[in-house]
Design a protein around this motif. Structure first.
Motif, PDB file in Angstrom:
ATOM      1  N   LEU A 122       7.213 -23.523 -19.432  1.00 17.44           N
ATOM      2  CA  LEU A 122       7.699 -24.588 -20.229  1.00 17.44           C
ATOM      3  C   LEU A 122       7.450 -25.871 -19.217  1.00 17.44           C
ATOM      4  O   LEU A 122       6.776 -26.896 -19.796  1.00 17.44           O
ATOM      5  N   TYR A 123       7.893 -25.677 -17.976  1.00 17.74           N
ATOM      6  CA  TYR A 123       7.580 -26.625 -16.988  1.00 17.74           C
ATOM      7  C   TYR A 123       6.094 -27.294 -16.731  1.00 17.74           C
ATOM      8  O   TYR A 123       5.919 -28.370 -16.849  1.00 17.74           O
ATOM      9  N   ASP A 124       5.117 -26.010 -16.644  1.00 17.34           N
ATOM     10  CA  ASP A 124       4.110 -26.523 -16.626  1.00 17.34           C
ATOM     11  C   ASP A 124       3.171 -26.847 -17.707  1.00 17.34           C
ATOM     12  O   ASP A 124       2.231 -27.757 -17.935  1.00 17.34           O
ATOM     13  N   ASN A 125       3.683 -26.496 -18.953  1.00 14.12           N
ATOM     14  CA  ASN A 125       3.105 -27.111 -20.179  1.00 14.12           C
ATOM     15  C   ASN A 125       3.212 -28.503 -20.284  1.00 14.12           C
ATOM     16  O   ASN A 125       2.377 -29.293 -20.673  1.00 14.12           O
ATOM     17  N   VAL A 126       4.524 -29.321 -19.906  1.00 17.54           N
ATOM     18  CA  VAL A 126       4.887 -30.635 -19.922  1.00 17.54           C
ATOM     19  C   VAL A 126       3.618 -31.317 -19.332  1.00 17.54           C
ATOM     20  O   VAL A 126       3.291 -32.162 -19.611  1.00 17.54           O
ATOM     21  N   LEU A 127       3.505 -30.793 -17.800  1.00 12.28           N
ATOM     22  CA  LEU A 127       2.624 -31.616 -17.074  1.00 12.28           C
ATOM     23  C   LEU A 127       1.164 -31.275 -17.192  1.00 12.28           C
ATOM     24  O   LEU A 127       0.519 -31.821 -16.741  1.00 12.28           O
ATOM     25  N   ALA A 128       0.812 -30.257 -18.094  1.00 11.47           N
ATOM     26  CA  ALA A 128      -0.492 -29.867 -18.364  1.00 11.47           C
ATOM     27  C   ALA A 128      -1.334 -31.302 -18.653  1.00 11.47           C
ATOM     28  O   ALA A 128      -2.560 -31.178 -18.309  1.00 11.47           O
ATOM     29  N   GLY A 129      -0.627 -32.087 -19.695  1.00  9.21           N
ATOM     30  CA  GLY A 129      -1.671 -33.168 -20.034  1.00  9.21           C
ATOM     31  C   GLY A 129      -2.074 -34.120 -18.882  1.00  9.21           C
ATOM     32  O   GLY A 129      -3.044 -34.909 -19.149  1.00  9.21           O
ATOM     33  N   LEU A 130      -1.304 -34.132 -18.097  1.00  7.51           N
ATOM     34  CA  LEU A 130      -1.597 -34.948 -16.714  1.00  7.51           C
ATOM     35  C   LEU A 130      -2.647 -34.604 -16.082  1.00  7.51           C
ATOM     36  O   LEU A 130      -3.832 -35.214 -15.818  1.00  7.51           O
ATOM     37  N   LYS A 131      -2.957 -33.185 -15.972  1.00 10.23           N
ATOM     38  CA  LYS A 131      -4.015 -32.649 -15.384  1.00 10.23           C
ATOM     39  C   LYS A 131      -5.390 -32.731 -15.921  1.00 10.23           C
ATOM     40  O   LYS A 131      -6.321 -33.169 -15.532  1.00 10.23           O
ATOM     41  N   LEU A 132      -5.380 -32.542 -17.426  1.00  6.62           N
ATOM     42  CA  LEU A 132      -6.392 -32.441 -18.433  1.00  6.62           C
ATOM     43  C   LEU A 132      -6.880 -34.219 -18.519  1.00  6.62           C
ATOM     44  O   LEU A 132      -7.937 -34.242 -18.611  1.00  6.62           O
ATOM     45  N   ASN A 133      -6.024 -35.229 -18.059  1.00 10.92           N
ATOM     46  CA  ASN A 133      -6.428 -36.495 -18.003  1.00 10.92           C
ATOM     47  C   ASN A 133      -6.663 -37.015 -16.619  1.00 10.92           C
ATOM     48  O   ASN A 133      -6.687 -38.387 -16.463  1.00 10.92           O
ATOM     49  N   GLY A 134      -6.725 -36.376 -15.526  1.00 15.52           N
ATOM     50  CA  GLY A 134      -6.823 -36.775 -14.296  1.00 15.52           C
ATOM     51  C   GLY A 134      -5.800 -37.482 -13.597  1.00 15.52           C
ATOM     52  O   GLY A 134      -6.301 -38.304 -12.873  1.00 15.52           O
ATOM     53  N   ILE A 135      -4.569 -37.252 -14.089  1.00 13.62           N
ATOM     54  CA  ILE A 135      -3.499 -38.216 -13.630  1.00 13.62           C
ATOM     55  C   ILE A 135      -2.544 -37.208 -12.705  1.00 13.62           C
ATOM     56  O   ILE A 135      -2.523 -36.058 -13.021  1.00 13.62           O
ATOM     57  N   LYS A 136      -2.160 -37.682 -11.405  1.00 12.82           N
ATOM     58  CA  LYS A 136      -1.502 -37.084 -10.664  1.00 12.82           C
ATOM     59  C   LYS A 136      -0.035 -37.578 -10.645  1.00 12.82           C
ATOM     60  O   LYS A 136       0.363 -38.865 -10.588  1.00 12.82           O
ATOM     61  N   ALA A 137       1.092 -36.835 -10.912  1.00 12.01           N
ATOM     62  CA  ALA A 137       2.542 -37.274 -10.815  1.00 12.01           C
ATOM     63  C   ALA A 137       2.953 -37.074  -9.468  1.00 12.01           C
ATOM     64  O   ALA A 137       2.637 -36.002  -8.731  1.00 12.01           O
ATOM     65  N   ALA A 138       3.564 -37.913  -8.905  1.00  6.49           N
ATOM     66  CA  ALA A 138       4.237 -38.044  -7.719  1.00  6.49           C
ATOM     67  C   ALA A 138       4.862 -36.530  -7.543  1.00  6.49           C
ATOM     68  O   ALA A 138       5.829 -36.379  -8.495  1.00  6.49           O
ATOM     69  N   ALA A 185       3.822 -36.890 -21.608  1.00  5.67           N
ATOM     70  CA  ALA A 185       4.067 -37.087 -20.328  1.00  5.67           C
ATOM     71  C   ALA A 185       2.910 -37.770 -19.635  1.00  5.67           C
ATOM     72  O   ALA A 185       3.327 -38.359 -18.492  1.00  5.67           O
ATOM     73  N   VAL A 186       2.037 -38.408 -20.478  1.00  9.94           N
ATOM     74  CA  VAL A 186       0.719 -39.060 -19.917  1.00  9.94           C
ATOM     75  C   VAL A 186       1.330 -40.619 -20.460  1.00  9.94           C
ATOM     76  O   VAL A 186       0.246 -41.515 -20.015  1.00  9.94           O
ATOM     77  N   ARG A 187       2.302 -41.005 -20.756  1.00  6.18           N
ATOM     78  CA  ARG A 187       2.841 -42.175 -21.369  1.00  6.18           C
ATOM     79  C   ARG A 187       1.945 -42.855 -22.381  1.00  6.18           C
ATOM     80  O   ARG A 187       1.348 -44.181 -21.911  1.00  6.18           O
ATOM     81  N   PRO A 188       1.717 -42.167 -23.658  1.00  9.26           N
ATOM     82  CA  PRO A 188       0.957 -42.834 -24.418  1.00  9.26           C
ATOM     83  C   PRO A 188       1.617 -44.114 -25.008  1.00  9.26           C
ATOM     84  O   PRO A 188       2.723 -44.121 -25.050  1.00  9.26           O
ATOM     85  N   ARG A 189       0.595 -44.855 -25.742  1.00 12.95           N
ATOM     86  CA  ARG A 189       1.200 -46.115 -26.424  1.00 12.95           C
ATOM     87  C   ARG A 189       1.450 -45.915 -27.876  1.00 12.95           C
ATOM     88  O   ARG A 189       2.273 -46.702 -28.570  1.00 12.95           O
ATOM     89  N   VAL A 190       0.396 -45.088 -28.316  1.00 10.71           N
ATOM     90  CA  VAL A 190       0.714 -44.542 -29.747  1.00 10.71           C
ATOM     91  C   VAL A 190       0.647 -42.992 -29.626  1.00 10.71           C
ATOM     92  O   VAL A 190      -0.112 -42.335 -29.051  1.00 10.71           O
TER      93      VAL A 190
END
Length: 278
Positions: A122-138, A185-190
């Motif tokens: 579950l933890y990694d599922n939430v963060l998965a979108g960051l990796k797919l979008n080339g975004i690194k979370a601190a 998690a990727v902070r969408p606007r829509v």
């Protein structure tokens, strides 16, 4: 190139915000084709910031196609083409200088069938979108980000003690809320939602609807639904799509939800929302 998402500091007793600045979405004269088959004809629609816009209409009228056009997923189909513009706060997401990854990050999607990564925690599922979008979370903020997104998706209390369990172990309704958390998690606007409750039981549907009501305080939402009661409950605005006698889908009428259901201007809208066809 990767981008690091900074975690906003939260004031005491005040939840952190997930979204970037919410945005108005505008479709201008959008037409769409699959090969030679035209499925949408000059659809124009204003989708206000921080409100829920419901796309309603019978099957086959182009609602889901239109939804996918709003974040450039239409381009994934080889035979697909379109005309018109989609404006995010006045900027065309189809502009040649605008990266497709940026459009899909700013305009997230939740699909009809929950699609978590079943073997991933579950933890990694939430963060998965960051990796797919080339975004690194601190690194020191990932725990907070996971809690924040699961809380916003209405799931934190149910799963906080089993974050390392696989996503496939959740119920259907919980999986859908996990997908919402992943999108946030990727902070969408829509946030686009394609019939997110169609496969869910009434209890899970109610929880998703409660989540939508909470999220619209931070994110602009566009939802496709065949459930007229749901459209009336969750949306601020409605757009009624219709394709008659083999013609492409068009927007017959759109406006505030109360007006669409209680005093529609077109007799076809009245017939549809009152269950006389569709």
């Amino acid at each position: 190139m990767t981008e690091t998402i900074p975690l906003p500091a939260a004031a005491p007793n005040r939840p952190r915000t997930v979204a970037a600045s919410p945005a108005t979405l505008e479709a201008e004269a959008v037409s769409a084709w699959f090969g030679d088959h035209k499925v949408l004809d000059r659809v124009s629609l204003h989708m206000p910031a921080l409100e829920v816009t419901a796309l309603i209409g019978p099957s086959g009228c182009g609602k889901s196609t239109f939804l996918r056009i709003l974040n450039r997923m239409h381009e994934l189909i080889g035979s697909a083409s379109l005309a018109g513009r989609v404006l995010l706060d006045g900027e065309d997401i189809y502009d040649r200088g605008r990266r497709i990854t940026r459009a899909r990050r700013e305009i997230g999607m939740v699909f009809q069938k929950p699609n978590p990564f079943p073997a991933m925690s579950l933890y990694d599922n939430v963060l998965a979108g960051l990796k797919l979008n080339g975004i690194k979370a601190a690194r020191d903020g990932r725990d907070d980000l996971v809690e924040e997104c699961l809380t916003k998706a209405g799931l934190w209390r149910e799963v906080k003690d089993r974050l390392r369990q696989p996503g496939g172990a959740l119920s259907g309704g919980q999986q859908q809320r996990l997908c919402i958390a992943r999108s946030l998690a990727v902070r969408p606007r829509v946030l686009l939602m394609d019939e997110p409750c169609s496969a869910l039981d009434p209890t899970s549907t109610r929880r998703i609807e409660e989540t939508i009501a909470d999220l619209k305080e931070e994110v602009t939402i566009v939802i496709v639904t065949h459930n007229m009661q749901q459209a009336a409950r969750v949306s601020d605005h409605c757009a009624f799509f219709l394709a008659e006698q083999g013609t492409p889908g068009v927007v017959v009428e759109h406006g505030p939800t109360d007006e669409m259901f209680n005093s529609p201007q077109d007799s076809r809208t009245a017939d549809y929302v009152n269950g006389r066809f569709g």
